[in-house]
Write a protein that holds these residues in place. Structure first.
Motif, PDB file in Angstrom:
ATOM      1  N   ASN A 137       0.834  -1.201   0.000  1.00  0.00           N
ATOM      2  CA  ASN A 137       0.000   0.000   0.000  1.00  0.00           C
ATOM      3  C   ASN A 137       0.873   1.257   0.000  1.00  0.00           C
ATOM      4  O   ASN A 137       1.809   1.381   0.789  1.00  0.00           O
ATOM      5  N   GLU A 138       0.551   2.205  -0.890  1.00  0.00           N
ATOM      6  CA  GLU A 138       1.446   3.357  -1.052  1.00  0.00           C
ATOM      7  C   GLU A 138       1.463   4.281   0.166  1.00  0.00           C
ATOM      8  O   GLU A 138       2.477   4.917   0.435  1.00  0.00           O
ATOM      9  N   ASN A 139       0.347   4.320   0.909  1.00  0.00           N
ATOM     10  CA  ASN A 139       0.368   5.168   2.093  1.00  0.00           C
ATOM     11  C   ASN A 139       1.252   4.589   3.191  1.00  0.00           C
ATOM     12  O   ASN A 139       1.988   5.323   3.853  1.00  0.00           O
ATOM     13  N   ILE A 140       1.183   3.253   3.358  1.00  0.00           N
ATOM     14  CA  ILE A 140       2.054   2.608   4.349  1.00  0.00           C
ATOM     15  C   ILE A 140       3.517   2.805   3.943  1.00  0.00           C
ATOM     16  O   ILE A 140       4.367   3.175   4.760  1.00  0.00           O
ATOM     17  N   LEU A 141       3.794   2.604   2.650  1.00  0.00           N
ATOM     18  CA  LEU A 141       5.155   2.802   2.140  1.00  0.00           C
ATOM     19  C   LEU A 141       5.628   4.229   2.425  1.00  0.00           C
ATOM     20  O   LEU A 141       6.742   4.454   2.911  1.00  0.00           O
ATOM     21  N   GLY A 142       4.754   5.208   2.153  1.00  0.00           N
ATOM     22  CA  GLY A 142       5.108   6.609   2.390  1.00  0.00           C
ATOM     23  C   GLY A 142       5.370   6.877   3.861  1.00  0.00           C
ATOM     24  O   GLY A 142       6.286   7.617   4.219  1.00  0.00           O
ATOM     25  N   ILE A 143       4.555   6.260   4.720  1.00  0.00           N
ATOM     26  CA  ILE A 143       4.733   6.487   6.158  1.00  0.00           C
ATOM     27  C   ILE A 143       6.046   5.860   6.646  1.00  0.00           C
ATOM     28  O   ILE A 143       6.810   6.492   7.374  1.00  0.00           O
ATOM     29  N   VAL A 144       6.350   4.622   6.184  1.00  0.00           N
ATOM     30  CA  VAL A 144       7.608   3.976   6.582  1.00  0.00           C
ATOM     31  C   VAL A 144       8.803   4.798   6.071  1.00  0.00           C
ATOM     32  O   VAL A 144       9.749   5.084   6.816  1.00  0.00           O
ATOM     33  N   ALA A 145       8.736   5.197   4.805  1.00  0.00           N
ATOM     34  CA  ALA A 145       9.813   6.016   4.232  1.00  0.00           C
ATOM     35  C   ALA A 145       9.962   7.310   5.021  1.00  0.00           C
ATOM     36  O   ALA A 145      11.075   7.731   5.365  1.00  0.00           O
ATOM     37  N   GLY A 146       8.837   7.930   5.359  1.00  0.00           N
ATOM     38  CA  GLY A 146       8.854   9.189   6.090  1.00  0.00           C
ATOM     39  C   GLY A 146       9.432   9.041   7.480  1.00  0.00           C
ATOM     40  O   GLY A 146      10.224   9.872   7.930  1.00  0.00           O
ATOM     41  N   VAL A 147       9.051   7.955   8.154  1.00  0.00           N
ATOM     42  CA  VAL A 147       9.565   7.727   9.509  1.00  0.00           C
ATOM     43  C   VAL A 147      11.088   7.554   9.453  1.00  0.00           C
ATOM     44  O   VAL A 147      11.827   8.157  10.235  1.00  0.00           O
ATOM     45  N   LEU A 148      11.575   6.768   8.481  1.00  0.00           N
ATOM     46  CA  LEU A 148      13.023   6.518   8.382  1.00  0.00           C
ATOM     47  C   LEU A 148      13.800   7.813   8.096  1.00  0.00           C
ATOM     48  O   LEU A 148      14.770   8.119   8.783  1.00  0.00           O
TER      49      LEU A 148
END
Lengths: 85, 85
Positions: B2-13
């Motif tokens: 899911n692109e939102n989960i991906l964005g959130i993980v990328a953002g957190v990192l």
């Protein structure tokens, strides 16, 4: 402001931001105050942003983060080369 | 993924990546190897990403970059406090 222009300007700034750091490290051959953990987490995160950019089909996100991955990988190579510990 | 989960993980990192650097600087009270220009360009770029996130209405971009602005502003304050030159 046009959102694509804004994205490109933002991308260029965050992409080139690590270049002065890279130049400083290469010139001074000293990485003592740089955090290795910061580099590793940053490179992982930037790589995921590239992936996110592809999924959302947003060129400013893909290009700026791909470039930032390259700069930070160079910094990581310097870290390995110059770290005295 | 899911692109939102991906964005959130990328953002957190990418958001948390500067925290080890901040901790290292606070602990060692030494900013000699850190580039001031890097900090200034990075903070400008991250702020523009927050703006871009608002225009595109993408929460992962807004939150992760806003948090990164805060961490890098703290690093800038440390730079001013610990810089010996």
């Amino acid at each position: 402001m046009n959102e694509n222009i804004l994205g490109i300007v933002a991308g260029v700034l965050t992409s080139i931001s690590m270049i002065p750091q890279l130049v400083k490290v290469i010139r001074e051959k000293n990485v003592e105050d740089i955090s290795l953990l910061m580099l590793l987490v940053l490179i992982s995160g930037l790589s995921l942003w590239v992936w996110y950019g592809f999924m959302k089909d947003e060129l400013p996100i893909i290009l700026s983060n791909a470039f930032a991955v390259l700069v930070n990988l160079s910094l990581l190579v310097c870290y390995a080369a110059y770290n005295k510990k």
